[in-house]
Enzyme design. Sequence first.
Site, PDB file in Angstrom:
ATOM      1  N   ARG A 295       0.822  -1.224   0.014  1.00 20.33           N
ATOM      2  CA  ARG A 295       0.039   0.016   0.059  1.00 20.33           C
ATOM      3  C   ARG A 295       0.924   1.375   0.005  1.00 20.33           C
ATOM      4  O   ARG A 295       0.439   2.010  -0.969  1.00 20.33           O
ATOM      5  CB  ARG A 295      -0.886   0.048   1.290  1.00 20.33           C
ATOM      6  CG  ARG A 295      -2.187  -0.753   0.876  1.00 20.33           C
ATOM      7  CD  ARG A 295      -3.121  -1.106   2.227  1.00 20.33           C
ATOM      8  NE  ARG A 295      -4.097  -1.942   1.605  1.00 20.33           N
ATOM      9  CZ  ARG A 295      -5.095  -2.480   2.313  1.00 20.33           C
ATOM     10  NH1 ARG A 295      -5.333  -2.154   3.819  1.00 20.33           N
ATOM     11  NH2 ARG A 295      -6.037  -3.174   2.041  1.00 20.33           N
ATOM     12  N   TYR A 435      -6.189  -1.258  -6.748  1.00 14.94           N
ATOM     13  CA  TYR A 435      -5.746  -2.410  -6.361  1.00 14.94           C
ATOM     14  C   TYR A 435      -4.929  -2.305  -5.007  1.00 14.94           C
ATOM     15  O   TYR A 435      -5.332  -0.975  -4.457  1.00 14.94           O
ATOM     16  CB  TYR A 435      -4.926  -2.899  -7.480  1.00 14.94           C
ATOM     17  CG  TYR A 435      -3.473  -2.626  -7.831  1.00 14.94           C
ATOM     18  CD1 TYR A 435      -2.758  -1.289  -7.041  1.00 14.94           C
ATOM     19  CD2 TYR A 435      -2.856  -2.905  -8.882  1.00 14.94           C
ATOM     20  CE1 TYR A 435      -1.670  -0.966  -7.525  1.00 14.94           C
ATOM     21  CE2 TYR A 435      -1.513  -2.571  -9.340  1.00 14.94           C
ATOM     22  CZ  TYR A 435      -0.948  -1.425  -8.703  1.00 14.94           C
ATOM     23  OH  TYR A 435       0.231  -1.148  -9.178  1.00 14.94           O
ATOM     24  N   GLU A 436      -4.740  -3.339  -4.363  1.00 10.89           N
ATOM     25  CA  GLU A 436      -4.240  -3.703  -3.301  1.00 10.89           C
ATOM     26  C   GLU A 436      -5.268  -2.892  -2.073  1.00 10.89           C
ATOM     27  O   GLU A 436      -4.795  -2.196  -0.933  1.00 10.89           O
ATOM     28  CB  GLU A 436      -3.058  -2.709  -2.927  1.00 10.89           C
ATOM     29  CG  GLU A 436      -1.838  -3.061  -4.033  1.00 10.89           C
ATOM     30  CD  GLU A 436      -1.586  -4.469  -4.550  1.00 10.89           C
ATOM     31  OE1 GLU A 436      -2.118  -5.247  -3.910  1.00 10.89           O
ATOM     32  OE2 GLU A 436      -1.098  -4.558  -5.464  1.00 10.89           O
ATOM     33  N   GLY A 437      -6.546  -3.249  -2.363  1.00 10.53           N
ATOM     34  CA  GLY A 437      -7.575  -2.401  -1.474  1.00 10.53           C
ATOM     35  C   GLY A 437      -8.011  -1.448  -2.409  1.00 10.53           C
ATOM     36  O   GLY A 437      -7.258  -0.410  -2.436  1.00 10.53           O
ATOM     37  N   GLN A 442      -9.401   1.590   1.637  1.00 13.42           N
ATOM     38  CA  GLN A 442      -8.320   2.185   2.543  1.00 13.42           C
ATOM     39  C   GLN A 442      -8.994   3.326   3.424  1.00 13.42           C
ATOM     40  O   GLN A 442      -8.672   3.418   4.589  1.00 13.42           O
ATOM     41  CB  GLN A 442      -7.322   3.116   1.481  1.00 13.42           C
ATOM     42  CG  GLN A 442      -6.709   2.398   0.464  1.00 13.42           C
ATOM     43  CD  GLN A 442      -6.050   1.337   0.949  1.00 13.42           C
ATOM     44  OE1 GLN A 442      -5.137   1.598   1.976  1.00 13.42           O
ATOM     45  NE2 GLN A 442      -5.973   0.071   0.387  1.00 13.42           N
TER      46      GLN A 442
END
Lengths: 591, 591
Positions: A295, A435-437, A442
């Site tokens: 992140r 992406y990556e959440g 977030q």
Amino acid sequence: MSLYKIPLRDFQFVLHELLDTSAVMHSCGREEFDAATIDQVLSAAGQFAEEVIAPLNASGDEEGCQFRDGGVTTPSGFREAYRQYIESGWSSLACSAEHGGAEFPTAVENAVNEIFGGANMAFSAYPGMSQATYVNLRANGSPGLKALYLPKLASGQWTGTMCLTEPQAGTDLGLLRTRATPQVDGSYRLAGSKIFISGGEHDLAENIVHLVLARLPDAPPGVKGISLFLVPKVIPNADGSLGERNEIACGSIEHKMGIHGNSTCTMNLDGARGWLVGEPHKGLAGMFVQMNHLRLGVGITAIGVMEAAWQKSRRYANERVQGRSPGSVASADNIVLHADVRRMLLTQKAYVEGLRALALWSSQLIDLSHSHPDADARRDAAGLIALLTPVVKAISSDLALESTLMAMQVFGGHGFIRESGVEQHVRDVRIISLYEGTNGVQAMDLLGRKVLADGGLRMGAFIEQVVAHAQTHRTRPGMEEFAAPVLELARKVQTVTGELIASSMDDPHAAGAAAVPYLRLVGHLALSYTWLRAAQLALAKAGSGDPFYASKIATARFYLRRLMPQSIALFEEIRAGAAPVMDVAALLDAT
Amino acid sequence: MSLYKIPLRDFQFVLHELLDTSAVMHSCGREEFDAATIDQVLSAAGQFAEEVIAPLNASGDEEGCQFRDGGVTTPSGFREAYRQYIESGWSSLACSAEHGGAEFPTAVENAVNEIFGGANMAFSAYPGMSQATYVNLRANGSPGLKALYLPKLASGQWTGTMCLTEPQAGTDLGLLRTRATPQVDGSYRLAGSKIFISGGEHDLAENIVHLVLARLPDAPPGVKGISLFLVPKVIPNADGSLGERNEIACGSIEHKMGIHGNSTCTMNLDGARGWLVGEPHKGLAGMFVQMNHLRLGVGITAIGVMEAAWQKSRRYANERVQGRSPGSVASADNIVLHADVRRMLLTQKAYVEGLRALALWSSQLIDLSHSHPDADARRDAAGLIALLTPVVKAISSDLALESTLMAMQVFGGHGFIRESGVEQHVRDVRIISLYEGTNGVQAMDLLGRKVLADGGLRMGAFIEQVVAHAQTHRTRPGMEEFAAPVLELARKVQTVTGELIASSMDDPHAAGAAAVPYLRLVGHLALSYTWLRAAQLALAKAGSGDPFYASKIATARFYLRRLMPQSIALFEEIRAGAAPVMDVAALLDAT
């Protein structure tokens, strides 16, 4: 025409002047990172970025990855660039010495990551994912797995991936179905299908180390029944040489809006052999080591891409002649002289430089959380970086999108033409908010897990830090104009945080309806704090006559006066509450 | 899966309930446009959009236009679709009866344009440019040129273009160099090179009518020396049959971020024969007829594209199961139940429905400016549409970009995959903020030419109209919550307009530094006024039990409470003034 040039002076300002990296590392018992050593690394990274990977950025986008017979061919030049990348030791820059790494501080590692991300996001995402895999395995792996895999990941001889998503399980990993069945030898056989696996297959390295989430036979449902496994593409022998091909294969690659040079793979596991990493059913927590690393990492990549687009637009604005500036006697002027173009350039400058300082400060917090001799200082740094990680990821990617779109706008119609190079940055950077959440995830991580979960304790401490700093400095000559708006914003964030803690007790949707504007608000607080510190340093050195400092002060002023007012609107949006969002009637006709 | 579905109910609400199109046209002496007739047109347009051109949208993007040997091949299916388009009479919908047109009101024409733009922006841009060419030639052409060309443009047998931009002359047309030399027969020979010519070459029609800006030999420098010429691809004989090929040819087509199915051409004029349109040296004013038509037109296209993306994202949100909504007992829910997803859906809904009502109201003002029996009413309508045209163009395209990006965000990572169809809308719609005058140019047009130029008279009248309406309705039951924020915003716009009139007298950069946020602020005023009127109508009909009205009320509330607060930030940004933008030090290190 330079395609990308590293912003060396600004990196020096942030790392040496603002963060005093050498002194901080010295206080952590690491004396070898003096400014000259750091500058050497930055310059070498700049040279590699400018000469080797930036020239492959547009061609990589045009050519893309090709999938054939289970294999993925990366764009022309990527293989050779990757070979140079690992030979130069970039992959092991921040790895542990025992695995062959140089143990550079995270703040330097992430400066380098910004440089590579800015020069070629699609290329740099391959080693970026490997770094994250390394960090995960180092934190969670058994001694045996670590000894076998970590030196190969550090050297870049093998790359790594993270296999989480399935067609029915993205944000909600509790829904994942991939199964792991224990074998008599202590290994597992995995079956299932994963999608959106970055670097899941490629031709850069001889082996790929997949870290895969799956369920054991006795797993409880939901996220509490997820375990983490290491599944190599090729199963290594005990000496690290390559053994037999494992039953994990790429089924297809995605056609995407951007990052065409980075393969996004469907990975099919058909009885693939894997090894448990960490405790059974605790895989999600283990994976979060990698996720948090990523992140921050992708937030930093976003800053690199903004930098690249900002460079292109400021060069264009300094070359393009169009329209007469008020008061000019020329028939037409460089567009950099037009107020609206300056507004767009300064917005980009204020965002990219502010975010760089914020992200590298966050990186320094990681160094402090690991290495500071004082346990309280380590704990405080860890608390703050947990708070800031989702903020940096989301606000960097959101502002990178705004900023690269603004870079296009400076180009006028020419920005829409692929040849200008600027529209690629928009298409590439767009993925980072997803992406990556997603950035919504977030925001819920920040508001739900980091703020509401501890009753606002950590957030309160951060606000206090900002307030104390602003109050200390506002009385110094010239500082009032910078400190006052930051203080005002800090109090607003304090107010709204208290209100959200209260309203979320009554209304289960209060947090969800507020999360995204709240994260943006906190992001502006963090950015304004960063600009306050930058202005204060630059004011102290303005007497040197170096135009760099005058520009910093002017940019801080631009940010605080023209951009920070956005925070007022966010404040009002949050205070409007969840009722207008959750009104059942509103989407009744939209099913 | 439907690719695009016309929002018939909302068109009916706007055209029949909000704008009362039939009655307004009746007052203009046109009695034939009853609601049933308008509905028939909308339904037929919807059927064509859904069945013929929407299915070509993704394939047209994938395939793009091909350039070979001076010719352009449009994507598969475009030729046949265009044949059906003209055979169904769409090209002549709003043309004059004397040229074979049906003389439909602009409000209906633009509803149809939104539909076609939403279903397939790249396709609909070909006839969209022809309509604008028709309007220009009708306003400025000699009787002979009109008789020869207008029926062919109306029928769609020939298409039209606008040739303005040259490599060194985009925003600043004063720099253009294309030359026109008078011939003894009264025609001209043109030489020069034009870029970014939409539909400059294609295979849809047998002839293309280019309207070209060029300089006569005795032309004064700058914009006062530009004349307008008609340059056909094939020179027609007097009877309209095709004669010899003219010396205008496509040299190449651009590779672009989006609208791949619409050809963007470099056009080389090598002694091409042309005919003067209007007065010598007055070409820019003549071209502005076409430009203003297009500015409203492309703003409306942006609304269509937002609608298409919003439909995709709301369908996805109603189908995708992920995460548990607070209070739910399911293991996971449709994501439409999550507050943050609802926030993104409602933002799109509030923007697209608000902009549709605003754009069609603006279109009605064009009808009134042409056809109202009262000269004062015609003049007032003309004044207001001059004010609103840059606002609609810029705010529709900017919000369409935000909105389509938000539609992608609802899809999570899936939105980045081309197959989802939603990223194409972002890539396509991105051009609208850039062409027909960038949105920065629109903002200067609004603030410079429309507001400062008359000392704020027209803007003051618009603000008065909003204030009077809000004051009249705020005391009615249930209206206070809708009227009060609109009144407050109107007063803010009034204040800031007065301040800008004053500051622009002292500071030549005041207008340039304020223009973009000022346009956005006025856009929010126009949108909030529109939502106030919609809420008031819907409140009056809420007793009917039709969920459409309940949804309208809830959406108005969402807009006014959660989105309109952005205007406060704009207000502050404008008031921060030009000094932070024009500070010389700020960009010193960025050359």
